[in-house]
Design an enzyme around this catalytic site. Sequence first.
Site, PDB file in Angstrom:
ATOM      1  N   HIS A 236       0.844  -1.195   0.000  1.00  0.00           N
ATOM      2  CA  HIS A 236       0.000   0.000   0.000  1.00  0.00           C
ATOM      3  C   HIS A 236       0.881   1.248   0.000  1.00  0.00           C
ATOM      4  O   HIS A 236       1.880   1.314   0.725  1.00  0.00           O
ATOM      5  CB  HIS A 236      -0.877  -0.063   1.253  1.00  0.00           C
ATOM      6  N   ARG A 287      -2.458   1.055  -4.537  1.00  0.00           N
ATOM      7  CA  ARG A 287      -2.343  -0.410  -4.535  1.00  0.00           C
ATOM      8  C   ARG A 287      -2.543  -0.885  -5.971  1.00  0.00           C
ATOM      9  O   ARG A 287      -3.157  -0.188  -6.787  1.00  0.00           O
ATOM     10  CB  ARG A 287      -3.445  -1.055  -3.701  1.00  0.00           C
ATOM     11  N   LYS A 290      -5.925  -0.554  -8.201  1.00  0.00           N
ATOM     12  CA  LYS A 290      -6.844   0.430  -7.625  1.00  0.00           C
ATOM     13  C   LYS A 290      -6.737   1.713  -8.439  1.00  0.00           C
ATOM     14  O   LYS A 290      -5.991   1.785  -9.421  1.00  0.00           O
ATOM     15  CB  LYS A 290      -6.506   0.682  -6.155  1.00  0.00           C
ATOM     16  N   ASP A 293      -5.040   8.505  -7.267  1.00  0.00           N
ATOM     17  CA  ASP A 293      -5.563   9.383  -6.214  1.00  0.00           C
ATOM     18  C   ASP A 293      -4.463  10.400  -5.889  1.00  0.00           C
ATOM     19  O   ASP A 293      -3.298  10.034  -5.715  1.00  0.00           O
ATOM     20  CB  ASP A 293      -5.921   8.516  -5.001  1.00  0.00           C
ATOM     21  N   CYS A 295      -3.442  11.960  -3.348  1.00  0.00           N
ATOM     22  CA  CYS A 295      -2.589  11.899  -2.152  1.00  0.00           C
ATOM     23  C   CYS A 295      -1.373  11.005  -2.379  1.00  0.00           C
ATOM     24  O   CYS A 295      -0.335  11.186  -1.740  1.00  0.00           O
ATOM     25  CB  CYS A 295      -3.382  11.446  -0.922  1.00  0.00           C
ATOM     26  N   TYR A 296      -1.471  10.054  -3.297  1.00  0.00           N
ATOM     27  CA  TYR A 296      -0.322   9.185  -3.567  1.00  0.00           C
ATOM     28  C   TYR A 296       0.754   9.898  -4.391  1.00  0.00           C
ATOM     29  O   TYR A 296       1.841   9.360  -4.580  1.00  0.00           O
ATOM     30  CB  TYR A 296      -0.769   7.880  -4.238  1.00  0.00           C
ATOM     31  N   ASP A 377      -8.508  14.285  -4.260  1.00  0.00           N
ATOM     32  CA  ASP A 377      -8.239  12.916  -4.700  1.00  0.00           C
ATOM     33  C   ASP A 377      -8.297  12.857  -6.228  1.00  0.00           C
ATOM     34  O   ASP A 377      -7.291  12.623  -6.899  1.00  0.00           O
ATOM     35  CB  ASP A 377      -9.293  12.008  -4.017  1.00  0.00           C
ATOM     36  N   ASP A 384     -10.006  18.729   0.063  1.00  0.00           N
ATOM     37  CA  ASP A 384      -9.935  18.631   1.514  1.00  0.00           C
ATOM     38  C   ASP A 384      -8.491  18.878   1.941  1.00  0.00           C
ATOM     39  O   ASP A 384      -7.575  18.888   1.115  1.00  0.00           O
ATOM     40  CB  ASP A 384     -10.434  17.258   2.002  1.00  0.00           C
ATOM     41  N   HIS A 387      -5.789  15.972   1.132  1.00  0.00           N
ATOM     42  CA  HIS A 387      -5.379  15.855  -0.265  1.00  0.00           C
ATOM     43  C   HIS A 387      -4.686  17.112  -0.778  1.00  0.00           C
ATOM     44  O   HIS A 387      -3.902  17.047  -1.713  1.00  0.00           O
ATOM     45  CB  HIS A 387      -6.571  15.478  -1.145  1.00  0.00           C
TER      46      HIS A 387
HETATM   47 ZN   LIG Z   1      -6.347   9.863  -1.207  1.00  0.00          ZN
END
Ligand SMILES: [Zn+2]
Lengths: 490, 358
Positions: A236, A287, A290, A293, A295-296, A377, A384, A387
Amino acid sequence: MSIYRPTPTDSFPTDTSVLQGETEETLSKHIPSPEYPAQPLNRNAHLQWLVRNMVQGFPTRYTSQDASQPWLMFWTLQSLSTLQAGLDSGNKQKAIDTIMSWQYPEGGFGGGPGQAPHLLATYASVCALANVGRPGPGGGWDEIDREKMYKFFLSVKQADGSFTVMRHGEVDVRGIYCLLVVATLLDLLTPELVAGTPAFLASCQTYEGGFSSSSQPYFSSGTLLSSPRPPLGEAHGGYTFCALASWVLIKSFQPPPYGVDIDVKRLLRWLVMMQGSEIELGGFKGRTNKLVDGCYSWWVGGAFALLEMLGMPAARTEAPTAHSDTDDEWDDVDGQSYPLRPSVVQYSTVPDTLFNRKALQEYVLYAGQHPTGGLRDKPPKTSDAYHTLGCLSGLASAQHHVTPSTRRREEITLLWESNTECAFTEQRKSAFIDALAWVEEEGASKYVGSSADRLNAMHPVFNLTMTHTDTMMGHFYQQTVPPRLMRRNV
Amino acid sequence: MDTPPALYAEDPAWADVVPIPQYEGVSPLAPIFYTPEYKDATDYFRGILKTGETSERVLELTERIIRMNPAHYTAWQYRYKTLLALGSNLEDELRLMDMYCIKYLKTYQVWHHRRLLVTLLLPAPSTSPSPSPSSNPNPTHLQTSNPTLALLQLQEELDFISRCLSADTKNYHTWSYRQWLLSYFNHPRLWRGEVKWVERLITEDVRNNSAWHHRFFVVFASGHGEKGEDAVREEIAYAKQKISLAPNNASVWNYLRGVLDHTHMPYSTLKSFVEPYTVEQEGRSEDVVDLEDPLPSAGAELPCALAIEFLADVHEQEGGVEAVRKAVELWKSLANEYDTIRKKYWEYRIREALATQQ
Ligand SMILES: [Zn+2]
């Protein structure tokens, strides 16, 4: 219609591929076109959004983060620092007072006043203080009870080298990362504290190459077995960053015991595989199979710099010659030129990333920015605080090349003064020097839009600015840190 | 349940508790706008934290806070402490959690609370660490002493997890909770049905990476699966079959690589299997059906980048000038055509391979 190839589904749809297809359709609408020109970084909108949250407060839906108030504070302050902005002294003092009200009487920080001490809350509080605090009365730094904090750290240590995030809490590598960052910044690292931790971290690496949240220990009449120690949960992005950064921090303090190691090659493969394709605008996933996003961008995109501390060299790009007014580098292999011309930088050979740093910048700029401020995201989600920092730090790590510097290391070593009488002075020195040896390499920054989009470079381990890291560590280790050449920008 | 007054401040049963506001003497930066109900409940909770009261009404209070904010870890922690202090029926608590786990699936705390309860309800196996008395009270009087009953309870717990996973097939907490349950209690009967169970999930969605990870956990990582050569061959055959169904699926390729790495098998054992996946569909002859090396399905989109990568690794492992040249050609095709987003990485692989040759 997108010009890019959708992810192949082999005429065999499943829930995963259907969701992936829908996401690609949404994302591909954000690929710049003549009708929808590329967005620059909407600096003002983000600043306004951040300041509004800070001064007016967070709306009711943030009640779900009532136990994460230090995070809301850190994400917001750190986002401002990334954007090269800061608070006026009145609001700074308010921030310090707010943060200090979270310190628990018996050590560590909680998620709000009166809340139990928690490793994550402690990291966020201390790193928020790195942004706004100062030495001296009322400045926060000297009001951190380091002795009690250290006791709190030891009280959550487990037999397998791991830590629970709080008393009766869960074990996971986020907590270990948070503990190690704070211990490194505040000069609290000891051999006792980190005994057994490297082996725990290594046991969390899964067959895929990334890291899981934790692992399960086995004991035989009280003795920990070296095998099996199965990882709990799949590889992850968030846990991988935390495990890798923890590994880097511990390794600076003392080499892991014989036979304990991580597989860097497999880790690198997993990291690069997390980058989405062109139709996903090159964002990162957390992952396998998936969705991308924002934040990654930081958890995975930011992890590449850490590999350099483990001896993985940066990619080098041979620049052609100084002939062109178009930048070779940013023209894609398929010959597809992008609507935006990058600013031209000329160099002979520059370091480059092993991931596609141009594509990551595009993801953050084109998909990550919410039109009314803050980042997110993915579209059509709202922005938010979490993120916003993830996207901004990720963007910064794609803009700059931050690397451990031999010269900087020598400068710091030269000024180092042996000032403690502990049994591990050399280890302490080594942790200090390694942590501060990171520099932003001159002339290696690249921007998808223009240099007006420049963000501050982040410390790859702490996610703080270099200046904040220097100042805070210099204070707590009582060392003189040589000044950095300041860049003047914006 | 009858409805208590909306606010504790209006409830005579709470008149003896002094509520404590969150910020005293500090005007906070970045505050959250709470609802009056949330503010009221947490003010009284701070009052309780101060007096250290553990009582039935504290259980009610913490539950109310958790309903409004399931991530309130201090409320969970204090609830746990109160349950122990009161000697509450933990079975009842577990049943209450059944509801909360489903409702707040994505919250760390619900799953961790469950773990604490199960640890107390069932006897600890000899392989678990000796609990330090301060951090784990482990009251043995609460535990099931009948091993058959314990096994039944564990089986029920697995069934509960299965139900949660059908609602959210990739939930990280749920999966790691299942893996914890299996490895912590480490009961041979529990492990037995696991491969068959996860096979169903892979059949439902062959791209569910959580399910693939679970399979690897059960068969290899946990050290409790079948480890004989037959079992390894079976896992490889299973992965090949899933690749033939839908080759562009990173989960299954990662699984296959994981099996080979774990058992120290050279990638070249799969060379003839992989090759048909690295070329265009039309060039293949359909007449030979090889059960050991299933061919790509008719709908497969080829060439498959993951297969090209694998074949390049086969060549690189073989070593020698000619093999490395072949690997380099494949990496170039990935960099320039089939996996362009990772161009930098493929170029890096080329440089590394050439460097080790010199
Ligand atoms: Zn995220």
